[in-house]
Motif scaffolding. Structure first.
Motif, mmCIF file in Angstrom:
data_model
loop_
_atom_site.group_PDB
_atom_site.id
_atom_site.type_symbol
_atom_site.label_atom_id
_atom_site.label_comp_id
_atom_site.label_asym_id
_atom_site.label_seq_id
_atom_site.Cartn_x
_atom_site.Cartn_y
_atom_site.Cartn_z
ATOM 1 N N VAL A 195 34.435 70.106 -13.172
ATOM 2 C CA VAL A 195 33.750 68.831 -12.925
ATOM 3 C C VAL A 195 32.276 69.134 -12.672
ATOM 4 O O VAL A 195 31.888 70.285 -12.474
ATOM 5 N N SER A 196 31.465 68.090 -12.671
ATOM 6 C CA SER A 196 30.023 68.269 -12.492
ATOM 7 C C SER A 196 29.663 68.604 -11.049
ATOM 8 O O SER A 196 30.450 68.381 -10.115
ATOM 9 N N ASN A 197 28.462 69.121 -10.874
ATOM 10 C CA ASN A 197 27.964 69.357 -9.515
ATOM 11 C C ASN A 197 27.917 68.070 -8.711
ATOM 12 O O ASN A 197 28.185 68.064 -7.511
ATOM 13 N N MET A 198 27.569 66.985 -9.382
ATOM 14 C CA MET A 198 27.527 65.689 -8.706
ATOM 15 C C MET A 198 28.899 65.313 -8.162
ATOM 16 O O MET A 198 29.025 64.804 -7.043
ATOM 17 N N GLN A 199 29.941 65.585 -8.945
ATOM 18 C CA GLN A 199 31.297 65.273 -8.495
ATOM 19 C C GLN A 199 31.699 66.156 -7.316
ATOM 20 O O GLN A 199 32.363 65.705 -6.386
ATOM 21 N N LEU A 200 31.279 67.404 -7.345
ATOM 22 C CA LEU A 200 31.574 68.294 -6.219
ATOM 23 C C LEU A 200 30.951 67.771 -4.933
ATOM 24 O O LEU A 200 31.556 67.846 -3.851
ATOM 25 N N VAL A 201 29.744 67.230 -5.027
ATOM 26 C CA VAL A 201 29.087 66.638 -3.858
ATOM 27 C C VAL A 201 29.871 65.422 -3.386
ATOM 28 O O VAL A 201 30.104 65.237 -2.183
ATOM 29 N N GLU A 202 30.301 64.580 -4.332
ATOM 30 C CA GLU A 202 31.080 63.385 -3.974
ATOM 31 C C GLU A 202 32.371 63.762 -3.250
ATOM 32 O O GLU A 202 32.813 63.072 -2.340
ATOM 33 N N GLU A 203 32.971 64.854 -3.671
ATOM 34 C CA GLU A 203 34.231 65.294 -3.081
ATOM 35 C C GLU A 203 34.033 66.107 -1.803
ATOM 36 O O GLU A 203 35.015 66.500 -1.162
ATOM 37 N N ASN A 204 32.768 66.376 -1.467
ATOM 38 C CA ASN A 204 32.481 67.236 -0.315
ATOM 39 C C ASN A 204 33.212 68.564 -0.446
ATOM 40 O O ASN A 204 33.801 69.085 0.513
ATOM 41 N N ASP A 205 33.163 69.112 -1.659
ATOM 42 C CA ASP A 205 33.854 70.358 -1.966
ATOM 43 C C ASP A 205 33.355 71.490 -1.062
ATOM 44 O O ASP A 205 32.195 71.512 -0.633
ATOM 45 N N ALA A 206 34.219 72.449 -0.807
ATOM 46 C CA ALA A 206 33.861 73.573 0.061
ATOM 47 C C ALA A 206 32.660 74.345 -0.472
ATOM 48 O O ALA A 206 31.854 74.865 0.308
ATOM 49 N N LEU A 207 32.513 74.418 -1.793
ATOM 50 C CA LEU A 207 31.377 75.133 -2.369
ATOM 51 C C LEU A 207 30.047 74.472 -2.030
ATOM 52 O O LEU A 207 29.020 75.142 -1.918
ATOM 53 N N VAL A 208 30.074 73.159 -1.854
ATOM 54 C CA VAL A 208 28.846 72.430 -1.506
ATOM 55 C C VAL A 208 28.369 72.829 -0.120
ATOM 56 O O VAL A 208 27.165 72.779 0.182
#
Length: 398
Positions: A195-208
């Protein structure tokens, strides 16, 4: 969508196993492609027509041999042998990859540059080819089996980069830089989340929580170093760089290369465009290090999205695979819109704000010769073809 583009699509490569099996060396690959293609569009019409290599082993072998060839050029160009193991170990221990930043100007000084020296030749230990095969295998294993962001996309980027560098009328890049650039192309999407970096931010992914921006790219940098920095690749690393300054150059080119593939980080992309425009305004007679820094970034970006600058059928193959990847993500609850809702219109934004400006920059520099102009022609053709037939193409994807 390309690594953080959100609603903006890009595409997939296919590779002809018959084409590959009929070539016994990298030289014959390059020679045969050149014979089949016009000099004008040699890069833009790479004819590799199947979805994958004959098998995974063949993919590993081809890339290992290409890296071995690049590394041989480094060995041949290096002036003498250097022995600073203590300094190298300290440099490697303190190395920063994922949280490093791109530079406005990489310093290509003589000690790093590995100036060509035709009178000397340093043969490589045959064991290095085995280590390269093991390294490429570990990288391939670390790629997720996404429809687009997979090891096959990475292979496409490497092949496209190879063709672009072959198109140089006078190659301005030294062997160590070229080796690092090829490695960066191979590993630039390793462990991609799909998924996009934007989606990772939306998901509050651990990588963020680890990386403030360019999340997927910075993760790929750290995954690369975790693999390449293993003890089992010590001999390989010492063949690549032999002094702390060579290591630092190798590291910075890898960082610059992989972060450049995040074309949706507005701040960093504006800096890249600014660097190029400053060089253009000077008639490309600006500081040589600044020009080569900018050329590195343009090269890897062009290789990363080169499918949009190749023929229509090729472009559509990648389009289908990216659509599939994003659809799988949406069906898994990742994203707010189905790709079918934005795919047709989204392509115009991608062409107008990413593809065409990039292709124009390549066409502006004389080093790219007719290949740069061919890329721009094909990008314009694909945009027009998409205007006419894109809606029907989207219907077929659903």
């Amino acid at each position: 969508h390309l690594k953080g583009l959100g609603a903006v699509p890009t595409y997939w490569l296919s590779i002809d196993s018959d084409w590959l099996s009929s070539r016994n060396s990298l030289d014959s690959v390059a020679a045969t492609e050149t014979e089949e293609l016009s000099s004008d569009d040699e890069f833009t019409h790479i004819k590799i027509m199947r979805d994958e290599w004959k098998n995974t082993s063949e993919l590993i072998t081809w890339h290992a041999k290409y890296l071995y060839e690049c590394l041989s050029q480094v060995a041949q160009a290096r002036k003498g042998q250097h022995d600073d193991e203590d300094g190298l170990q300290a440099a490697e221990r303190g190395a920063v990859f994922g949280k490093a930043e791109p530079l406005d100007c990489i310093q290509f000084d003589a000690s790093i540059q590995c100036q060509p020296n035709a009178s000397s030749s340093t043969p490589l230990d045959a064991n290095l080819l085995k280590q390269l095969e093991d390294f490429v295998q570990e990288i391939a294993d670390a790629y997720s089996p996404h429809a687009f962001h997979s090891v096959h996309h990475a292979s496409h980027v490497v092949l496209s980069l190879q063709k672009l560098m072959q198109s140089f009328e006078s190659n301005p890049l030294d062997p160590l830089t070229q080796f690092a650039l090829v490695v960066g192309a191979l590993v630039h999407d390793v462990d991609h989340p799909g998924v996009s970096n934007m989606q990772l931010v939306e998901e509050n992914d651990a990588l963020v929580m680890i990386y403030a921006n360019s999340t997927a790219e910075r993760n790929s940098l750290d995954v690369f170093w975790n693999i390449f920095g293993q003890e089992c690749f010590l001999e390989l690393r010492r063949a690549v760089y032999q002094t702390p300054s060579e290591f630092e150059h190798f590291r910075q080119v890898i960082v610059q290369t992989i972060l450049a593939t995040d074309i949706m980080d507005k701040g960093m992309q504006q800096d890249r465009v600014r660097r190029w425009e400053e060089c253009l305004e000077s008639g490309f007679s600006c500081d040589w290090d600044r020009l080569k820094t900018s050329m590195l970034e343009q090269l890897v970006q062009a290789a990363d999205i080169s499918h949009t600058m190749q023929d229509w059928e090729f472009y559509q193959r990648w389009n289908h695979n990216l659509y599939e990847e994003m659809t799988v993500a949406f069906q898994g609850g990742r994203g707010t819109k189905a790709p079918s809702e934005f795919w047709y219109e989204g392509e115009f934004g991608f062409f107008d704000f990413v593809v065409l400006p990039l292709a124009t920059r390549l066409a502006q520099h004389p080093a790219f010769g007719e290949s740069g102009k061919g890329l721009l022609r094909n990008a314009k053709k694909n945009r027009e073809e998409w205007r006419q037939n894109g809606e029907a193409a989207v219907m077929k994807l659903q």
